[in-house]
Design an enzyme around this catalytic site. Structure first.
Site, mmCIF file in Angstrom:
data_model
loop_
_atom_site.group_PDB
_atom_site.id
_atom_site.type_symbol
_atom_site.label_atom_id
_atom_site.label_comp_id
_atom_site.label_asym_id
_atom_site.label_seq_id
_atom_site.Cartn_x
_atom_site.Cartn_y
_atom_site.Cartn_z
ATOM 1 N N ARG A 90 -39.286 31.412 135.642
ATOM 2 C CA ARG A 90 -40.533 30.858 135.103
ATOM 3 C C ARG A 90 -41.724 31.796 135.278
ATOM 4 O O ARG A 90 -42.861 31.378 135.479
ATOM 5 C CB ARG A 90 -40.858 29.504 135.763
ATOM 6 C CG ARG A 90 -39.757 28.457 135.612
ATOM 7 C CD ARG A 90 -39.582 28.041 134.148
ATOM 8 N NE ARG A 90 -38.619 26.957 134.010
ATOM 9 C CZ ARG A 90 -37.329 27.116 133.732
ATOM 10 N NH1 ARG A 90 -36.845 28.346 133.569
ATOM 11 N NH2 ARG A 90 -36.516 26.084 133.624
ATOM 12 N N TYR A 123 -32.428 29.983 124.019
ATOM 13 C CA TYR A 123 -32.632 31.061 123.048
ATOM 14 C C TYR A 123 -33.260 30.629 121.727
ATOM 15 O O TYR A 123 -33.679 31.480 120.948
ATOM 16 C CB TYR A 123 -31.306 31.792 122.813
ATOM 17 C CG TYR A 123 -30.851 32.485 124.078
ATOM 18 C CD1 TYR A 123 -31.457 33.667 124.484
ATOM 19 C CD2 TYR A 123 -29.869 31.935 124.882
ATOM 20 C CE1 TYR A 123 -31.080 34.297 125.653
ATOM 21 C CE2 TYR A 123 -29.479 32.564 126.061
ATOM 22 C CZ TYR A 123 -30.099 33.738 126.448
ATOM 23 O OH TYR A 123 -29.724 34.358 127.611
ATOM 24 N N PHE A 413 -19.129 38.456 124.744
ATOM 25 C CA PHE A 413 -19.737 39.752 125.085
ATOM 26 C C PHE A 413 -21.021 39.524 125.853
ATOM 27 O O PHE A 413 -21.500 38.406 125.974
ATOM 28 C CB PHE A 413 -19.988 40.597 123.833
ATOM 29 C CG PHE A 413 -20.845 39.944 122.783
ATOM 30 C CD1 PHE A 413 -22.229 40.073 122.803
ATOM 31 C CD2 PHE A 413 -20.278 39.195 121.768
ATOM 32 C CE1 PHE A 413 -23.025 39.474 121.838
ATOM 33 C CE2 PHE A 413 -21.055 38.601 120.779
ATOM 34 C CZ PHE A 413 -22.423 38.738 120.816
#
Length: 413
Positions: A90, A123, A413
């Site tokens: 954060r 994301y 990956f």
């Protein structure tokens, strides 16, 4: 102030320790791990955040190709090894690392960025959207109904056990054949093959060699390859109840794929087969005489995509129908936003900025979710994740953007 920068060779042990800590792995760093990690480090694209000289966040990207709908390869910025240690959460460290990387990728000319998200909620705020799904089945072998006499292919082909050296010889070309035909698949470099066959052990020294089986067609052409592991479990009645788990299975013909699943389900002592990460429309269950023997045990989002160049992304992929669509793309990072006119036909597509009124308004993350053809604009509209500016536009978008087969990324990956 925390220093965010590319790592040096001297930073590598501390960077690995921070990475392992962030992923809750033992923080021990061996000389072997450091040596192997050097082979995967791309200059200036392995970065870290340092507080008083100690690495507290990690980030790595590397060149990749992603297969678009229709089979065209797209240059991608593959992102991996993203972590922030618990003491420094954060504080905006991931945002700084991500923004620097995506800006550099845009300047390099990458069309998209890609990653496998450990957590769903992180994301989207950076413009990534889930673009493929993976499914794992567990097969109840006794119920599956395969001929117990063994996996002798009926087409003149054969299955052979091979070692890692043989996999490194035949695997890359086989995977390229698969990748060129599979939307959502990504390139595998030499490092991937060496890591999968034990020459590199960048995470720890406990690597155990799996079994490898190859399928050769009647003319000797390699058409399928599987890496698998088995356990050693017996029940109280002294009966084997072992599981075979496919680490990965690639095949370029249905005959090869069918033969390899039959092989895994026909080994003595194996009562369960776990398929590993497959496409959600994979044929594996339907190869079984009794498809109900395959039970879904995992299903989740997998490859996430971030569009960096809307024009090239939409022009590169293929379309099964003809039509036009005006998209108002919102990108808070300022990398790929704007209003674009897509004019698509089965013979090709053009895309360009436009001043025409928008048909749909959507975030760049939602465009990424639609781009590989797996999601429905109508579903996203129902969820409030895109807005129709013209009635029926979502239905029209689906007619253009949906693909006949579901995209699949076989790789982590």
């Amino acid at each position: 102030m925390t220093d965010v920068r590319p790592i040096t060779d001297a930073d590598l042990p501390d960077w690995i320790r921070a990475l392992r800590t962030g992923f809750l792995r033992p923080p021990t760093v061996t000389d072997r791990a450091v040596a192997d990690r050097r082979t995967a480090t791309v200059d200036s694209r392995t970065t870290g955040a340092f507080d008083e000289g100690r690495c507290v966040a990690t980030f790595r990207s590397f060149p990749q190709e992603l297969t678009a709908v229709g089979g065209a390869p797209v240059p991608a910025d593959a992102i991996s090894n993203v972590s922030v240690v618990a003491t420094h959460r954060r504080r905006g460290l991931l945002t700084r690392l991500m923004n620097d990387d995506l800006t550099a990728a845009k300047e390099r000319g990458d069309v998209v960025a890609t990653l496998i998200a450990a957590e769903y909620r992180i994301y989207g705020r950076y413009g990534f959207g889930p673009a493929t799904t993976m499914t794992e089945w567990t097969i109840d072998v006794p119920r599956a109904g395969f001929d117990p006499r063994g996996p002798v292919p009926g087409d003149g082909g054969r299955i052979d056990l091979v070692d890692g050296e043989e996999v490194r010889k035949v695997g890359p070309e086989l995977h390229e054949r698969l990748r060129r035909a599979q939307p959502g698949a990504v390139s595998r470099d030499e490092h991937w093959w060496t890591a999968q066959t034990g020459l590199l052990r960048q995470y720890d020294d406990s690597w155990t060699e799996p079994f490898f089986a190859v399928y050769r067609a009647a003319d000797g052409t390699v058409e399928g390859l599987v890496s698998y592991e088995t356990d050693d479990e017996w029940n109280d009645g002294k009966q084997p109840v072992n599981t075979a788990k496919a680490n990965w299975l690639i095949a370029v013909t249905p005959a090869a794929e069918r033969a390899l699943w039959h092989y895994l389900c026909s080994m003595d002592w194996i009562t369960r087969v776990k398929t590993g990460w497959r496409a959600p429309d994979d044929l594996a269950p339907l190869y079984l005489p009794d498809p109900r023997a395959a039970r879904i045990t995992t299903q989740a989002d997998w490859l996430w995509v971030r569009i960096l160049d809307v024009v090239r992304a939409l022009e590169t992929r293929a379309y099964d129908a003809a039509g036009t669509l005006v998209l108002e793309v919102v990108d808070r990072a300022g990398l790929a936003g704007g209003r674009f006119l897509l004019d698509a036909t089965p013979d090709g597509a053009s895309c360009a900025p436009t001043t025409r009124s928008a048909d749909l308004t959507l975030d760049v993350a939602e465009l990424a979710t639609l781009w590989l053809g797996d999601e429905s604009a109508g579903r996203l509209a129902a969820l409030g994740r895109l807005r129709e500016e013209r009635e029926g536009a979502a239905r029209g978008a689906d007619a253009l953007l949906r693909a006949s087969g579901r995209p699949w990324c076989p790789d982590m990956f």
